[in-house]
Design a protein around this motif. Structure first.
Motif, PDB file in Angstrom:
ATOM      1  N   SER A 100      36.992  36.951  44.399  1.00 62.53           N
ATOM      2  CA  SER A 100      36.017  38.035  44.395  1.00 62.53           C
ATOM      3  C   SER A 100      36.389  39.102  43.364  1.00 62.53           C
ATOM      4  N   GLY A 101      37.679  39.471  43.305  1.00 58.63           N
ATOM      5  CA  GLY A 101      38.093  40.438  42.300  1.00 58.63           C
ATOM      6  C   GLY A 101      37.776  39.961  40.900  1.00 58.63           C
ATOM      7  N   PHE A 102      38.035  38.690  40.631  1.00 58.09           N
ATOM      8  CA  PHE A 102      37.740  38.096  39.325  1.00 58.09           C
ATOM      9  C   PHE A 102      36.245  38.142  39.035  1.00 58.09           C
ATOM     10  N   VAL A 103      35.447  37.678  39.991  1.00 62.83           N
ATOM     11  CA  VAL A 103      34.015  37.516  39.763  1.00 62.83           C
ATOM     12  C   VAL A 103      33.300  38.861  39.687  1.00 62.83           C
ATOM     13  N   ILE A 104      33.669  39.813  40.545  1.00 64.02           N
ATOM     14  CA  ILE A 104      33.003  41.104  40.520  1.00 64.02           C
ATOM     15  C   ILE A 104      33.299  41.844  39.223  1.00 64.02           C
ATOM     16  N   CYS A 105      34.530  41.742  38.739  1.00 70.07           N
ATOM     17  CA  CYS A 105      34.844  42.352  37.450  1.00 70.07           C
ATOM     18  C   CYS A 105      34.044  41.683  36.336  1.00 70.07           C
ATOM     19  N   MET A 106      33.893  40.374  36.412  1.00 65.87           N
ATOM     20  CA  MET A 106      33.135  39.646  35.405  1.00 65.87           C
ATOM     21  C   MET A 106      31.654  40.006  35.455  1.00 65.87           C
ATOM     22  N   GLU A 180      34.258  43.146  51.692  1.00 69.24           N
ATOM     23  CA  GLU A 180      33.677  43.001  50.357  1.00 69.24           C
ATOM     24  C   GLU A 180      32.823  44.209  49.988  1.00 69.24           C
ATOM     25  N   LEU A 181      32.001  44.691  50.907  1.00 74.40           N
ATOM     26  CA  LEU A 181      31.132  45.829  50.611  1.00 74.40           C
ATOM     27  C   LEU A 181      31.935  47.060  50.216  1.00 74.40           C
ATOM     28  N   ARG A 182      33.061  47.286  50.896  1.00 72.84           N
ATOM     29  CA  ARG A 182      33.894  48.432  50.552  1.00 72.84           C
ATOM     30  C   ARG A 182      34.518  48.254  49.166  1.00 72.84           C
ATOM     31  N   PHE A 183      34.879  47.030  48.825  1.00 67.26           N
ATOM     32  CA  PHE A 183      35.384  46.763  47.487  1.00 67.26           C
ATOM     33  C   PHE A 183      34.305  47.031  46.446  1.00 67.26           C
ATOM     34  N   TYR A 184      33.069  46.595  46.714  1.00 69.37           N
ATOM     35  CA  TYR A 184      31.975  46.825  45.767  1.00 69.37           C
ATOM     36  C   TYR A 184      31.792  48.315  45.510  1.00 69.37           C
ATOM     37  N   VAL A 185      31.858  49.113  46.573  1.00 68.67           N
ATOM     38  CA  VAL A 185      31.656  50.556  46.423  1.00 68.67           C
ATOM     39  C   VAL A 185      32.764  51.161  45.564  1.00 68.67           C
ATOM     40  N   LEU A 186      34.005  50.803  45.839  1.00 67.36           N
ATOM     41  CA  LEU A 186      35.116  51.316  45.027  1.00 67.36           C
ATOM     42  C   LEU A 186      34.954  50.928  43.564  1.00 67.36           C
ATOM     43  N   PHE A 187      34.631  49.669  43.325  1.00 74.76           N
ATOM     44  CA  PHE A 187      34.488  49.188  41.944  1.00 74.76           C
ATOM     45  C   PHE A 187      33.316  49.875  41.257  1.00 74.76           C
ATOM     46  N   ALA A 188      32.213  50.058  41.995  1.00 78.27           N
ATOM     47  CA  ALA A 188      31.042  50.704  41.402  1.00 78.27           C
ATOM     48  C   ALA A 188      31.329  52.151  41.034  1.00 78.27           C
ATOM     49  N   VAL A 189      31.997  52.879  41.930  1.00 75.54           N
ATOM     50  CA  VAL A 189      32.256  54.302  41.706  1.00 75.54           C
ATOM     51  C   VAL A 189      33.212  54.522  40.541  1.00 75.54           C
ATOM     52  N   PHE A 190      34.267  53.723  40.472  1.00 73.79           N
ATOM     53  CA  PHE A 190      35.332  54.005  39.510  1.00 73.79           C
ATOM     54  C   PHE A 190      35.263  53.159  38.235  1.00 73.79           C
ATOM     55  N   VAL A 191      34.429  52.113  38.222  1.00 74.11           N
ATOM     56  CA  VAL A 191      34.347  51.273  37.026  1.00 74.11           C
ATOM     57  C   VAL A 191      32.917  51.157  36.516  1.00 74.11           C
ATOM     58  N   VAL A 192      31.986  50.781  37.382  1.00 78.18           N
ATOM     59  CA  VAL A 192      30.625  50.517  36.917  1.00 78.18           C
ATOM     60  C   VAL A 192      29.932  51.794  36.463  1.00 78.18           C
ATOM     61  N   ILE A 193      29.990  52.851  37.269  1.00 77.41           N
ATOM     62  CA  ILE A 193      29.282  54.088  36.920  1.00 77.41           C
ATOM     63  C   ILE A 193      29.794  54.685  35.608  1.00 77.41           C
ATOM     64  N   PRO A 194      31.116  54.854  35.423  1.00 80.84           N
ATOM     65  CA  PRO A 194      31.568  55.391  34.129  1.00 80.84           C
ATOM     66  C   PRO A 194      31.504  54.371  32.998  1.00 80.84           C
ATOM     67  N   GLY A 195      31.387  53.087  33.323  1.00 82.42           N
ATOM     68  CA  GLY A 195      31.328  52.049  32.301  1.00 82.42           C
ATOM     69  C   GLY A 195      32.626  51.289  32.183  1.00 82.42           C
ATOM     70  N   ALA A 196      32.548  49.973  32.275  1.00 84.44           N
ATOM     71  CA  ALA A 196      33.750  49.148  32.282  1.00 84.44           C
ATOM     72  C   ALA A 196      34.351  49.054  30.889  1.00 84.44           C
ATOM     73  N   THR A 197      35.613  49.424  30.800  1.00 87.27           N
ATOM     74  CA  THR A 197      36.423  49.193  29.605  1.00 87.27           C
ATOM     75  C   THR A 197      37.768  48.662  30.083  1.00 87.27           C
ATOM     76  N   ARG A 198      38.515  48.067  29.183  1.00 88.03           N
ATOM     77  CA  ARG A 198      39.809  47.537  29.587  1.00 88.03           C
ATOM     78  C   ARG A 198      40.698  48.650  30.130  1.00 88.03           C
ATOM     79  N   ARG A 199      40.735  49.775  29.451  1.00 85.12           N
ATOM     80  CA  ARG A 199      41.583  50.877  29.892  1.00 85.12           C
ATOM     81  C   ARG A 199      41.166  51.371  31.270  1.00 85.12           C
ATOM     82  N   ARG A 200      39.864  51.522  31.484  1.00 82.91           N
ATOM     83  CA  ARG A 200      39.395  52.038  32.768  1.00 82.91           C
ATOM     84  C   ARG A 200      39.690  51.051  33.895  1.00 82.91           C
ATOM     85  N   VAL A 201      39.533  49.767  33.640  1.00 84.61           N
ATOM     86  CA  VAL A 201      39.811  48.769  34.668  1.00 84.61           C
ATOM     87  C   VAL A 201      41.302  48.748  35.001  1.00 84.61           C
TER      88      VAL A 201
END
Length: 399
Positions: A100-106, A180-201
């Protein structure tokens, strides 16, 4: 001590993956590293189904509880030579979380918040709604020996928020979807909203890991709820493996994976190992738990680094598509099938197990064909606002 969720009333019982699942996401292709054409990671599809099968064998023969009523005795008596091995199948959930971590990041890379949320909702909910309705209906039949949950709790289950509300679960495995839903929220707040970059991830992985460890040490329920210290290493490890897949060998990404594996095996042993005790169904040896977690990380790493690209068989795509609906329905409906084949038809146990698994795979295929294929794109379109070019052109007023 088992790492399954708290006991439920009659119809809903514990599991522990997912997604994994993940219990859910299945993107059509990997964006691959810069300069490479997108490719379908079919080996990852196969690994998802393998993890689901591990959990299935755990639910059918690796634990006591409601399944004992279906067999008429403890699975330890049904499978004296295999029940101990089946007990390790619960670790399929940890493997789900790495995937899930792999796929959601992808799938979240390069997407905005709305697109990311729509992709998750349209992917997870159609099959989930169908499974909730189906299990509720089957358990309401007089011939089924298990009691359904109350109508109110069944309706709450449609939101996928029954766990925090304390409602009885229609699907035992749905607790992993709450993770999984809690993981999605964390990933969305800290990665998706500001925009995924290698440094941010990378910063997200480091911050979540440290925060989860501190939260665990603080023994604060709210921090445990948000940071999920016992599951965070598996999601973070999967994200680190995706960084290796996207950008190639890198000491930082390997460090993320290594720390995640070290913490993940610790939490897995802590949750699953106990001193030998005849009161427990099974005794899982710590070194085997570590070995299974290690194999799970290594398998996803092999996919990430292209070592399994030769596994490009088309049927693995179908296998990946069946994983999520199979994961949803296999436990409780499997009990009903086992009971019917065992008590109703009197078939030998050696026949009941494979027939039950096959019937759940067939049901998963039907859900995929009749529910997911037609409803997922419709739900996605309904949640996606029309583009300006798609909007109707207002009539020009006459002068």
């Amino acid at each position: 001590m088992d790492h399954t969720a708290p006991p439920l009333r009659t119809a809903t019982l514990e599991p522990k993956l997912p997604p994994l699942g993940e219990a859910g996401p299945q993107p059509p292709a990997s964006p691959a590293a810069p300069g490479r054409p997108p490719v379908r990671l079919r080996a990852l599809d196969g690994l998802r189904l393998l993890a689901a099968m591990m959990v299935c064998l755990y639910h059918y023969g690796g634990r006591d509880g409601e399944v004992s009523r279906a067999w008429g005795t403890s699975p330890r008596n049904v499978f004296p030579d295999w029940s101990q091995a089946f007990a390790y199948g619960s670790l399929g959930v940890q493997i789900f979380f790495v995937i899930s971590g792999f796929v959601i990041c992808m799938s979240g890379w390069g997407r905005g918040l709305r697109a990311f949320a729509v992709s998750r909702v349209s992917r997870l909910f159609p099959a989930y709604w169908a499974a909730v309705v189906l299990v509720t209906a089957v358990f309401a039949l007089p011939v089924v020996v298990y009691d359904p949950v109350s109508p109110s709790d069944a309706l709450v289950n449609l939101t996928m928020l029954q766990m925090p509300l304390g409602a009885d679960r229609v699907l035992g495995v749905c607790w992993t979807l709450w993770v999984e839903l809690r993981f999605y929220v964390l990933f969305a707040v800290f990665v998706v909203i500001p925009g995924a970059t290698r440094r941010r991830v990378v910063l997200f992985c480091a911050a979540w890991t440290m925060a989860a460890v501190v939260g665990d040490a603080a023994d604060e329920p709210l921090l445990d709820l948000v940071l999920m210290p016992e599951y965070a290493p598996f999601f973070v490890g999967g994200i680190g493996l995706y960084l290796l897949h996207r950008f190639g060998h890198d000491a930082t990404a390997w460090g993320i994976v290594a720390v995640s594996w070290l913490l993940g095996q610790h939490y897995a042993v802590q949750e699953l190992w106990h001193a030998p005790d005849p009161r427990f169904f099974s005794y899982r040896q710590s070194w085997v738990i570590v070995a299974v977690v290690t194999v799970g990380f290594a398998a996803v790493a092999a996919v990430a680094l292209g070592r399994l690209s030769w596994m490009n068989w088309r049927w693995l795509t179908v296998a990946g598509a069946l994983t999520y609906p199979f994961y949803l329905v296999h436990e409780h409906l499997g009990w009903a099938v086992i009971h019917a084949l065992n008590h109703g038809l009197g078939l030998p146990h050696a026949v009941v197990l494979p027939v039950t698994v096959a019937s759940m795979l067939l049901l998963a295929w039907l859900l995929y064909r009749l529910v997911e294929i037609p409803l997922t794109p419709r739900l996605k379109r309904a949640l996606t606002p029309p583009r300006p070019s798609d909007a109707p052109v207002p009539p020009v007023p006459r002068r």
